[in-house]
Design a protein around this motif. Structure first.
Motif, PDB file in Angstrom:
ATOM      1  N   ARG A  93      -8.298   2.110 -10.266  1.00  0.00           N
ATOM      2  CA  ARG A  93      -9.303   0.939  -9.898  1.00  0.00           C
ATOM      3  C   ARG A  93      -8.836  -0.483  -9.691  1.00  0.00           C
ATOM      4  O   ARG A  93      -8.590  -1.055  -8.770  1.00  0.00           O
ATOM      5  CB  ARG A  93     -10.721   1.092 -10.545  1.00  0.00           C
ATOM      6  CG  ARG A  93     -11.329  -0.172 -10.299  1.00  0.00           C
ATOM      7  CD  ARG A  93     -12.647  -0.119 -11.030  1.00  0.00           C
ATOM      8  NE  ARG A  93     -13.482  -1.272 -10.788  1.00  0.00           N
ATOM      9  CZ  ARG A  93     -14.908  -1.667 -11.151  1.00  0.00           C
ATOM     10  NH1 ARG A  93     -15.291  -0.590 -11.929  1.00  0.00           N
ATOM     11  NH2 ARG A  93     -15.467  -2.536 -10.661  1.00  0.00           N
ATOM     12  N   PHE A 108      -6.069  -0.780  -7.168  1.00  0.00           N
ATOM     13  CA  PHE A 108      -6.603  -0.799  -5.748  1.00  0.00           C
ATOM     14  C   PHE A 108      -7.122  -2.127  -5.614  1.00  0.00           C
ATOM     15  O   PHE A 108      -7.113  -2.948  -4.434  1.00  0.00           O
ATOM     16  CB  PHE A 108      -7.848   0.135  -5.726  1.00  0.00           C
ATOM     17  CG  PHE A 108      -8.413   0.262  -4.422  1.00  0.00           C
ATOM     18  CD1 PHE A 108      -8.040   0.682  -3.217  1.00  0.00           C
ATOM     19  CD2 PHE A 108      -9.781  -0.381  -4.436  1.00  0.00           C
ATOM     20  CE1 PHE A 108      -8.690   0.305  -1.831  1.00  0.00           C
ATOM     21  CE2 PHE A 108     -10.503  -0.605  -3.294  1.00  0.00           C
ATOM     22  CZ  PHE A 108     -10.125  -0.327  -1.978  1.00  0.00           C
ATOM     23  N   GLU A 109      -7.921  -2.757  -6.623  1.00  0.00           N
ATOM     24  CA  GLU A 109      -8.500  -4.041  -6.484  1.00  0.00           C
ATOM     25  C   GLU A 109      -7.401  -5.158  -6.273  1.00  0.00           C
ATOM     26  O   GLU A 109      -7.817  -6.176  -5.494  1.00  0.00           O
ATOM     27  CB  GLU A 109      -9.554  -4.492  -7.696  1.00  0.00           C
ATOM     28  CG  GLU A 109     -10.949  -3.326  -7.605  1.00  0.00           C
ATOM     29  CD  GLU A 109     -11.706  -3.658  -8.705  1.00  0.00           C
ATOM     30  OE1 GLU A 109     -11.403  -4.363  -9.564  1.00  0.00           O
ATOM     31  OE2 GLU A 109     -12.808  -3.313  -8.383  1.00  0.00           O
ATOM     32  N   LEU A 155       0.754  -1.319  -0.228  1.00  0.00           N
ATOM     33  CA  LEU A 155       0.101   0.004   0.040  1.00  0.00           C
ATOM     34  C   LEU A 155       0.937   1.278   0.077  1.00  0.00           C
ATOM     35  O   LEU A 155       0.585   2.328  -0.651  1.00  0.00           O
ATOM     36  CB  LEU A 155      -0.925  -0.012   1.155  1.00  0.00           C
ATOM     37  CG  LEU A 155      -1.863   1.190   1.406  1.00  0.00           C
ATOM     38  CD1 LEU A 155      -2.779   1.414   0.184  1.00  0.00           C
ATOM     39  CD2 LEU A 155      -2.601   1.062   2.687  1.00  0.00           C
ATOM     40  N   PRO A 165     -13.901   4.094  -0.937  1.00  0.00           N
ATOM     41  CA  PRO A 165     -13.255   3.278  -1.658  1.00  0.00           C
ATOM     42  C   PRO A 165     -13.652   2.396  -2.492  1.00  0.00           C
ATOM     43  O   PRO A 165     -12.965   1.946  -3.736  1.00  0.00           O
ATOM     44  CB  PRO A 165     -12.640   2.266  -0.441  1.00  0.00           C
ATOM     45  CG  PRO A 165     -13.576   2.608   0.527  1.00  0.00           C
ATOM     46  CD  PRO A 165     -13.729   3.864   0.660  1.00  0.00           C
ATOM     47  N   ILE A 170      -4.873   6.189  -6.586  1.00  0.00           N
ATOM     48  CA  ILE A 170      -4.702   4.857  -7.038  1.00  0.00           C
ATOM     49  C   ILE A 170      -5.816   4.580  -7.863  1.00  0.00           C
ATOM     50  O   ILE A 170      -7.027   4.654  -7.768  1.00  0.00           O
ATOM     51  CB  ILE A 170      -4.847   4.033  -5.697  1.00  0.00           C
ATOM     52  CG1 ILE A 170      -3.706   4.420  -4.741  1.00  0.00           C
ATOM     53  CG2 ILE A 170      -4.273   2.455  -6.140  1.00  0.00           C
ATOM     54  CD1 ILE A 170      -3.929   3.531  -3.299  1.00  0.00           C
ATOM     55  N   ARG A 223     -11.441   6.415  -9.488  1.00  0.00           N
ATOM     56  CA  ARG A 223     -10.213   5.940  -8.930  1.00  0.00           C
ATOM     57  C   ARG A 223     -10.375   6.294  -7.407  1.00  0.00           C
ATOM     58  O   ARG A 223     -11.447   6.917  -6.953  1.00  0.00           O
ATOM     59  CB  ARG A 223      -9.180   6.731  -9.648  1.00  0.00           C
ATOM     60  CG  ARG A 223      -9.101   8.363  -9.329  1.00  0.00           C
ATOM     61  CD  ARG A 223      -8.290   9.130 -10.110  1.00  0.00           C
ATOM     62  NE  ARG A 223      -8.952   8.830 -11.490  1.00  0.00           N
ATOM     63  CZ  ARG A 223      -8.384   9.362 -12.552  1.00  0.00           C
ATOM     64  NH1 ARG A 223      -7.264   9.972 -12.435  1.00  0.00           N
ATOM     65  NH2 ARG A 223      -8.673   9.306 -13.717  1.00  0.00           N
ATOM     66  N   ILE A 224      -9.372   5.749  -6.720  1.00  0.00           N
ATOM     67  CA  ILE A 224      -9.249   5.843  -5.172  1.00  0.00           C
ATOM     68  C   ILE A 224      -8.594   7.074  -4.702  1.00  0.00           C
ATOM     69  O   ILE A 224      -7.322   7.102  -5.454  1.00  0.00           O
ATOM     70  CB  ILE A 224      -8.611   4.635  -4.438  1.00  0.00           C
ATOM     71  CG1 ILE A 224      -9.449   3.380  -5.091  1.00  0.00           C
ATOM     72  CG2 ILE A 224      -8.888   4.749  -3.228  1.00  0.00           C
ATOM     73  CD1 ILE A 224     -11.010   3.439  -5.058  1.00  0.00           C
ATOM     74  N   ILE A 254      -9.675   7.356   3.317  1.00  0.00           N
ATOM     75  CA  ILE A 254      -9.885   6.847   1.971  1.00  0.00           C
ATOM     76  C   ILE A 254     -11.279   7.491   1.533  1.00  0.00           C
ATOM     77  O   ILE A 254     -12.086   7.371   2.130  1.00  0.00           O
ATOM     78  CB  ILE A 254      -9.603   5.487   1.812  1.00  0.00           C
ATOM     79  CG1 ILE A 254      -8.436   4.831   2.143  1.00  0.00           C
ATOM     80  CG2 ILE A 254      -9.815   4.984   0.151  1.00  0.00           C
ATOM     81  CD1 ILE A 254      -8.447   3.456   1.938  1.00  0.00           C
TER      82      ILE A 254
END
Length: 246
Positions: A117, A120-121, A32, A92, A115, A58-59, A89
């Motif tokens: 998608r 992140f996933e 992370l 998310p 970040i 996106r995150i 966040i």
């Protein structure tokens, strides 16, 4: 340190925030941290990070600075429905929806990370501790939302303001951003009024009551709590809804 400067240590506030819900494994924390550092951005105060109607794709992870989630009426009246603090966040899993149903605007200059998608996933799928921590943060955000609804709907003005001050202090304490009984509090009385559903005049009068009782001092963008137990009692505050582990 300027709030719009990234010095490499600010990723720790994210790890500490998530770790307040679930201890992260070493590999999860490292992965992370690396993902956050890949895209660091800055935004000035008084701007929308994302607006109602936008496509969330996106995150966004807040590294420093304060934001507010808000809804606004056509005539400009605004209701702040939550603050977004360092380490948090921004929604998310909002990318699962077609459009944002609220806006997130900066109250101060911020540093944040984006970040994508897929990235992140991949992160949450690779480590259960990270997946659970992110889910817990999202669930805790929903819990805070319910508490704010209760705050505005049923608590009287002094209880509302005292409760909100206690909550902010506890959220900052969980990430190590308090100094004794003091913490940064960089929001205006207008912001605080919009968060508590009060007029600025009523909000100012309520703050004066809390000051006169020796419960708080607000000076130079810093909140100092004179008696935390008494402030919690005044606000009918218990921190269980924040859902911190341990």
């Amino acid at each position: 340190m300027s709030p719009t400067r990234f010095d490499g240590t600010q990723t720790q506030v994210v790890l500490r925030r998530l770790g307040a819900f679930r201890p992260l494994s070493g590999p999860a924390a490292a992965a992370l941290d690396k993902a956050i550092r890949e895209r660091i951005l800055r935004l000035g105060g008084g701007q929308d990070l994302i607006s109602e109607g936008d496509r969330p794709d996106r995150i966004r992870v807040v590294l420093s600075g304060w934001l507010a989630r808000y809804k606004a009426l056509e005539d400009g009246r605004r209701q702040i429905v939550n603050f977004v603090l360092p380490g948090e966040i921004c929604d998310p899993y909002s990318y699962l929806l077609a459009r944002m149903d609220h806006s997130i605007g900066t109250l101060t200059p911020i540093v944040y990370s984006e970040i994508e998608r897929d990235r992140f996933e991949e992160l949450v799928a690779s480590d259960r501790t990270l997946a659970e921590a992110v889910w817990c943060e999202w669930l805790a955000s929903n819990s805070i939302q319910r508490e704010w609804t209760l705050n505005i709907g049923r608590r009287v003005a002094l209880e509302r303001v005292a409760h909100l001050l206690c909550e902010v202090f506890e959220r900052l304490r969980s990430i190590g951003q308090v100094d004794g009984n003091s913490c940064t509090f960089p929001i205006t009385q207008m912001d605080l009024a919009d968060a508590t559903g009060l007029s600025v005049v009523h909000l100012n009068r309520t703050l004066q009551e809390l000051r006169a009782a020796g419960l708080i001092v607000l000076r130079e963008r810093t909140l100092t709590i004179g008696d935390l137990d008494a402030l919690e009692s005044a606000g009918l505050f218990t921190p269980a809804y924040l859902h911190y582990a341990g």
